[in-house]
Structures are given as C-alpha cells and as structure tokens.
Scaffold this active site. Structure first.
Site, PDB file in Angstrom:
ATOM      1  N   ASP A 115       0.820  -1.215   0.000  1.00 15.23           N
ATOM      2  CA  ASP A 115       0.000   0.000   0.000  1.00 15.23           C
ATOM      3  C   ASP A 115       0.854   1.266   0.000  1.00 15.23           C
ATOM      4  OD1 ASP A 115       0.554   0.927   2.795  1.00 15.23           O
ATOM      5  OD2 ASP A 115      -0.412  -0.961   3.323  1.00 15.23           O
ATOM      6  N   HIS A 153       8.844  -5.637  -0.830  1.00 13.18           N
ATOM      7  CA  HIS A 153       8.042  -6.628  -1.559  1.00 13.18           C
ATOM      8  C   HIS A 153       7.264  -6.031  -2.722  1.00 13.18           C
ATOM      9  CE1 HIS A 153       8.001  -9.702   1.991  1.00 13.18           C
ATOM     10  NE2 HIS A 153       9.174  -9.574   1.407  1.00 13.18           N
ATOM     11  N   GLY A 288       5.332  37.460  18.537  1.00 15.82           N
ATOM     12  CA  GLY A 288       5.359  38.780  19.149  1.00 15.82           C
ATOM     13  C   GLY A 288       5.589  39.889  18.141  1.00 15.82           C
ATOM     14  N   SER A 289       5.198  41.069  18.536  1.00 15.64           N
ATOM     15  CA  SER A 289       5.491  42.290  17.787  1.00 15.64           C
ATOM     16  C   SER A 289       5.627  43.392  18.824  1.00 15.64           C
ATOM     17  CB  SER A 289       4.369  42.606  16.793  1.00 15.64           C
ATOM     18  OG  SER A 289       3.138  42.778  17.480  1.00 15.64           O
ATOM     19  N   PHE A 355       5.943  37.734   6.833  1.00 17.83           N
ATOM     20  CA  PHE A 355       4.645  37.949   6.206  1.00 17.83           C
ATOM     21  C   PHE A 355       4.772  38.967   5.079  1.00 17.83           C
ATOM     22  CE2 PHE A 355       3.665  36.300  10.336  1.00 17.83           C
ATOM     23  CZ  PHE A 355       2.525  35.536  10.154  1.00 17.83           C
ATOM     24  N   LYS A 390       1.093  46.988  18.594  1.00 19.96           N
ATOM     25  CA  LYS A 390       1.384  47.676  17.340  1.00 19.96           C
ATOM     26  C   LYS A 390       1.100  49.157  17.539  1.00 19.96           C
ATOM     27  CE  LYS A 390       0.083  45.391  13.570  1.00 19.96           C
ATOM     28  NZ  LYS A 390      -0.785  44.644  12.617  1.00 19.96           N
ATOM     29  N   GLY A 398      -2.720  39.967  15.420  1.00 16.50           N
ATOM     30  CA  GLY A 398      -1.967  38.868  14.806  1.00 16.50           C
ATOM     31  C   GLY A 398      -1.398  37.919  15.845  1.00 16.50           C
ATOM     32  N   GLU A 402      -2.207  33.931  16.495  1.00 20.98           N
ATOM     33  CA  GLU A 402      -1.183  32.897  16.656  1.00 20.98           C
ATOM     34  C   GLU A 402      -1.388  32.106  17.947  1.00 20.98           C
ATOM     35  OE1 GLU A 402       2.068  35.329  13.968  1.00 20.98           O
ATOM     36  OE2 GLU A 402       2.365  35.213  16.137  1.00 20.98           O
TER      37      GLU A 402
END
EC number: 3.2.2.5
Length: 473
Positions: A115, A153, A288-289, A355, A390, A398, A402
């Site tokens: 298989d 096999h 993180g940012s 990104f 931010k 964002g 996450e």
C-alpha cells in the site's frame, strides 16, 4: 527487572528512540499490522476466497506463501496481481500511526507492504517521499526528497513484481531486487530501527539479520526496537502462545532487537504521540510584535529578545518566527550571534517565515497570512509570547491569532506577562484555562519577577522550556 531477556520498558524504549532522533539515525520498518486499521484484512482473510477456489481451506493452511503459489499455479499469476490491486488500491487513508510517523524526523522507511499509506502520510505532512521498489532506483540520484521509502516486496501499482508466492521469494535477491538485501544490511548497521506491525516471519528480512549476526557476532550488532501486542489471558491457547512469544522475544534479542509489549494496539499510538510531542518541543515558536517595549526601554527590550534567542539556541532548541516588527530582527540577531560564535549553520537553529506586506496579482493577504501562520506553528511544540503591540493596537490581533492556532495545534503556550500587550492578555487567559501541573510550573517559572534584570528573565524562560522538556514520560 524483566523475566524475558530482550524486553524493555516504555521509558527505556522512548529514551533510546529519542537518542536515535537526536543523532538523526532513526529508521522505521513497517509491517502489515500497521495497515489493518486502514482496512487491510490480514493475509489469511485475503487468501480465504482464493483458497476456496482451488479446493483448499485457509484455516488448515499454515504456509500462506505456498498457498499463494498454489493459487498462482492454478489460476495464473494475473489472478494474484488482481488480488493485490483489488485489496491494496482501496487503502487510501493513512492511519493515525502513519500520520505520527510522518511527523518524526525519519528519513528512511522500509516496508513489506504494497500500500501507499506511509507515502500518503508523508505527502500530507508536506514531505516528499522517494519510493524505491526495484534495483534501478537504488543508484545515486539528484531527486529532491525528504524521506526514502524502500518497498521490499513491491508496490500496488506494479503487482506483477510483488513478492507474495513461493516463486517470488525464491527469485528475491537473485533475479529480482538483487541489491535490496545489501541496502537493508547497510541501514541496519547505521540506523536504529523501530519495527511496527511486523511479525518477523519474512524470509528475506530474516536472511539479512541472520547474516549480520554471523558477520558481526551478537555483541557487535546494533540495537533496534519493536512493539508487539502481549498475548492476553483471554486468548485461545494462552499458555502456549505466551510461551512462544517469550521465546520469540529472546530469539529476536540475538539479533539486537529489543521488544516492548503493549496490552492493546492503542498504546502504539500513545507512544508515537509522546515521541512526536517531545520532538516538537525542541522547536519553539516565538510570537510577538513590539512598537514599544512596555516597561523596558527600547534598547533593553531589543537586548532581551536577542539574549533569549541566543540562549535558546545555545541549549539546542530550534526557533521559528514570523519576523514580527520589533521582535523578528532581534530573534535573528540572537541566533546569528550564537551561530557565528559557535561556527554553526543558522538553518539548524532558526526558521524565519516573514509575512508579505503588499498584495500582488490579486493575492488575498488575509488568506496568505493564515496559511503562513499554520505552517509556522504546526511543526512546533512550545510557543513563547513576547510583547504583542502595534502602533494602532495595544493588543496585536496577529499575536492573538497565533495564540489560537497554537492551542489548536496542541502547543504549550508560555506567555511572558510582564512584556505586556497581547502577551499579558494571553497570560490571563492561559492561567485561567490550564490544569496541567507541569505547564503551570513552567509558566510560573517563566514569569518570575526579576525587577528588570533581563539576564535573570532569560534564564527563567529557558528553565521553563526545560521543564516542558522534562525527562519523565
């Protein structure tokens, strides 16, 4: 202490397999038993109707290889080929065990199965398998692949070349697959194998391990491991089967193969899940940012991220990061600093997945961001959350996305509360939701107050990661 020579404990099994993973020497040997949950009906059931067609009773036949030969003699080889294709082309959905194996860093698979379940599992896990079924495929290649799958096999796509009848076994190593035994010998010498769903009754495999034992003698054979189901009290002929199993375990030990016995097959999945989880925890997602660094000055915040990344690399962890503003560049600096100092390859310690900032050719950025986050997170076992703000958001959306993905993929979340922003929000949520004592201990360790001492903060976070990579299992 074990009564049976060659039996190992679960703890020893996992420890030895982890050693092989760490040295990049783990191989897997997959037998028919692993395909049963996917729909394989066992060799006896497969040959039940063919036996009836030629006037035999499969229940009275102990040698199924000879039975397949009789059927081939009577109905021609094409009947065997049709049997293989009809049964194995239906097995299309990998089992949970196949999926888990595909997540481990195994670059070499051997199987006696026709298989395509392990190949499919690898592909579903974004890995490229290179399948080898005949000698011509053994020569050097420039193929781009993540794992080699040797099909001892044959394969369902070429049933005419499959090994199933007595004639096939007689020709193996002479007229067909002349080099496969030698390649298998080499792998058994250089890798630690985990055998799953394998009965150790295959003549070709037994020839190879017997030859190695004679050439190297028992003391010098490499250690390998298998998992078998323990004979149960309720089984028919329990005492006989128990005695036979114990003798088989002792005999396998002559070839350097150690056995772990499970009471039910679900335990195999549990063991593989443990191995995958512990392997993934060596890979850490840093989320993180930072437009600002909370209670830290900009310089101190940057140095904190740099030092944390340096120390995680120093302790052998691989970091994955999406290069968030104010965080990603200093993660890179920290890992690069370690790698340059210790003459190491940065790719061994860091995966960056930035990104895209602008759309082109009609690309849906939101969709792309989601897919990027999925790929970053799914290979990790621990997520560390830092800052998370931010210019226009005190709590970065964002980073929160996450966090949700990290929970979905089963990562252990380590939010650093004192860095503020989304990390504080995640800390508040996580501490309300978790009950696992080990995770609670790690989060408490990571968030010990250090009065702005970033060296102590880094030390505490690294210690928390070590708690999550504990030796107990």
């Amino acid at each position: 202490m074990f009564i049976i020579k060659g039996e190992v404990s679960r703890k020893d099994l996992i420890r030895e397999i982890e050693k092989a993973i760490k040295s990049d020497e783990l191989g897997a040997f997959i037998g028919a038993g692993l395909s049963i949950p996917a729909g394989f009906c066992s060799w006896k059931e497969l040959l039940r109707e063919p036996a009836e067609e030629i006037g035999l009773d499969v229940e009275k036949e102990s040698d199924l290889v000879n039975l397949a030969q009789y059927y081939s003699n009577s109905k021609k080889r094409t009947s065997i080929d049709d049997l293989i294709k009809g049964q194995f082309s239906q097995l299309v959905k990998p089992t949970e065990n196949h999926k888990l194996l595909s997540q481990l860093p195994i670059s070499t698979f051997w199987t006696t199965n026709y298989d395509k379940l392990i190949e499919k599992a690898l592909e579903n896990n974004m890995k490229k398998p290179y399948v080898k079924t005949k000698d011509e495929q053994l020569r050097g290649t420039n193929h781009n692949f993540d794992a080699i799958v040797y099909k001892l096999h044959g394969d369902v796509e070429t049933p005419e070349d499959a090994v199933i009848t007595r004639s096939d076994y007689e020709e193996f190593g002479y007229n067909k697959r002349k080099l496969f035994r030698e390649v298998l010998e080499g792998d058994l010498l250089t890798k630690t194998f985990l055998f799953l769903g394998f009965s150790f009754e295959d003549p070709n495999f037994n020839y190879v391990i017997g030859r190695l034992r004679v050439l190297l003698d028992e003391k010098n054979t490499r250690k390998h491991y298998c998992i078998m189901k323990r004979v149960q009290d309720a089984d028919e002929d329990y005492e006989y089967k128990k005695a036979r199993q114990e003798l088989q375990i002792e005999d396998l030990n002559r070839y350097g193969i150690f056995t772990y016995l499970v009471n039910k097959y679900d335990e195999i999945t549990e063991i593989l899940s443990t191995l995958v989880d512990r392997f993934r925890r060596k890979t850490i997602f840093i989320s993180g940012s930072a437009y600002s660094y909370s209670a830290y000055s900009q310089k101190t915040g940057e140095n904190f991220i740099h030092k944390l990344s340096f120390e995680l690399s120093k302790n052998g962890y691989h970091i994955v990061n999406g290069y968030g503003k104010g965080v990603g560049e200093f993660v890179l600096n920290g890992v690069a600093d370690y790698c340059l100092t210790h003459k190491s390859k940065i790719n061994d310690f860091l995966t960056l997945m930035p990104f895209p900032q602008n759309s082109s050719l009609g690309i849906d950025l939101d969709k792309l961001y989601k897919e990027n986050r999925e790929q970053m997170i799914e290979s990790c076992g621990i997520a560390i959350f830092l800052f998370g703000n931010k210019e226009a958001e005190d709590i970065a959306s964002g980073v929160m996305d996450e966090y949700e993905l990290s929970k979905k993929h089963g990562l252990v979340c380590l939010p650093i509360e004192y860095t503020g922003g989304a990390s504080k929000e995640i800390y508040d949520q996580t501490t309300q939701e978790i009950s696992d004592k080990n995770t609670i201990s790690a989060i408490e360790q990571a968030n010990k107050q250090c009065d702005g001492d970033i060296d102590m903060s880094v030390k505490n976070i690294v210690q928390a990661v070590k708690i999550l990579n504990k030796e107990e299992f």
